[in-house]
Design a protein around this motif. Structure first.
Motif, PDB file in Angstrom:
ATOM      1  N   ARG A  26       0.954  -1.297  -0.160  1.00  0.00           N
ATOM      2  CA  ARG A  26      -0.033   0.085   0.010  1.00  0.00           C
ATOM      3  C   ARG A  26       0.885   1.136   0.072  1.00  0.00           C
ATOM      4  NH1 ARG A  26      -3.684  -2.769   3.521  1.00  0.00           N
ATOM      5  NH2 ARG A  26      -2.560  -1.995   5.212  1.00  0.00           N
ATOM      6  N   ARG A  54      -1.367  -2.974  -5.243  1.00  0.00           N
ATOM      7  CA  ARG A  54      -1.654  -2.023  -3.886  1.00  0.00           C
ATOM      8  C   ARG A  54      -3.072  -2.950  -3.392  1.00  0.00           C
ATOM      9  NH1 ARG A  54       1.756   1.771  -3.136  1.00  0.00           N
ATOM     10  NH2 ARG A  54       2.317   3.107  -4.685  1.00  0.00           N
ATOM     11  N   GLY A  57      -1.977  -6.489  -2.153  1.00  0.00           N
ATOM     12  CA  GLY A  57      -1.277  -6.389  -1.320  1.00  0.00           C
ATOM     13  C   GLY A  57      -0.010  -7.302  -1.373  1.00  0.00           C
TER      14      GLY A  57
END
Ligand code: NAD
Ligand code: FES
Length: 283
Positions: A26, A54, A57
């Protein structure tokens, strides 16, 4: 513990690992790196983030087996867990609109230029990418870089693919013919980055390099990664890893990179001779 979602062997001793580490995925920005440990009492190895997702993850790292710990890491597979992954570390690349930019990647350094190229393209720059390796099979991430570059030039030292010669030869040709080039990033072996600095010195361009110093803590405390930049001592882990190529004391940096070479060779040899693989990871 951090799960390996996917492993890809790009060529013999060059591997890519996608690791599930949402908080880093992130936050990470182009140019930043992570430090991972395969096990609790293992060595800490810094690796630049080659890509990230993002939403899912995941982060992607690319490494070449160079010593004991990278050898150990090469045995990890999809579904295995790494003991620790910390990051993102270091300062992010200066992404802005410059006009025409050149990204130069050598060997496994090619992976590190990918997120920088993509973000420079998104910022509206004309992106020229030059990647090089010793031979055809060692050229990595060509497809990914093509997607984010206006022009991609491939070189091999032996001429087995693309243009024959070093990336720096092509860079010089570009600089002689394209006067719109404003900024250059070069990431690869220290000698490639040093030669890039010397090639670009007489042109009106900024040249940025990413220094792969030997690190321990990665937080600016231990001094292992110190370098001289324009006569001042800087820590690669907190002040870098990117620096103005013209300000780097290259001889000092290259000497410091070699200071543990003999111990590293002995450690790898001992590992290969005496330690057998036992289940997940190495023990
Ligand atoms: P390599 O020795 O095969 O060189 C890769 C390319 O760099 C060559 O194809 C050539 O185009 C260029 N190059 C090499 N020597 C040169 C010279 N004398 N003059 C001009 N250009 C030259 O590299 P490798 O064996 O794949 O090793 C990868 C290296 O990259 C390792 O040393 C690794 O530590 C380093 N690396 C650095 C970073 C970083 O952040 N700077 C990241 C990943 C890897
Ligand atoms: Fe310790 Fe940078 S790794 S100061």
């Amino acid at each position: 513990m951090y799960k390996i979602i996917k492993k890809e062997t790009l060529y013999q001793n060059i591997h890519a690992l996608w690791i599930e580490v949402p908080e880093i995925a992130r936050a990470v920005q182009p140019g930043q790196f992570i430090i991972l440990m395969t096990k609790e009492k293992g060595e800490r190895i810094p690796l630049t983030v080659a890509d990230y997702d993002r939403e899912k993850g995941y982060i992607d790292i690319v490494f070449q087996v160079a010593g004991k710990t990278t050898k150990e890491l090469s045995f990890f597979n999809e579904g295995d867990y790494l003991y620790s992954v910390i990051g993102p570390l270091g300062k992010k690349s200066d992404i802005d609109f410059f006009g025409t930019v050149v990204l130069v990647g050598g060997g496994t350094g090619i992976a590190c230029i990918h997120p920088i190229a993509r973000n420079l393209k998104q910022a509206g720059n004309k992106v020229i990418t030059i990647i090089g390796a010793r031979t055809k099979e060692l050229i990595i991430m060509e497809k990914e870089l093509k997607e984010v570059s206006d022009e991609l030039i491939v070189t091999t030292d032996d001429g087995s693919y693309g243009k024959k010669g070093f990336v720096t030869n092509i860079l010089k040709e570009k600089l002689d013919h394209d006067h719109t080039i404003k900024k250059i990033w070069a990431i690869g072996p220290p000698i490639m980055m040093k030669v890039t600095a010397s090639v670009t010195k007489s042109y009106p361009v900024d040249t940025i390099v990413s220094l792969n110093a030997i690190m321990v803590d990665g937080t600016g405390m231990c001094g292992s990664c110190r370098v001289s930049i324009g006569g001042e001592t800087k820590m690669v882990c907190t002040d870098g890893p990117e620096f103005d190529a013209q300000l780097v004391d290259w001889d000092e940096f290259m000497n410091r990179m070699n200071r543990y070479r003999k111990a590293e060779e002995r450690s790898l040899q001992y590992y290969e001779n005496h330690i057998k693989r036992q289940g997940q990871g190495e023990v």
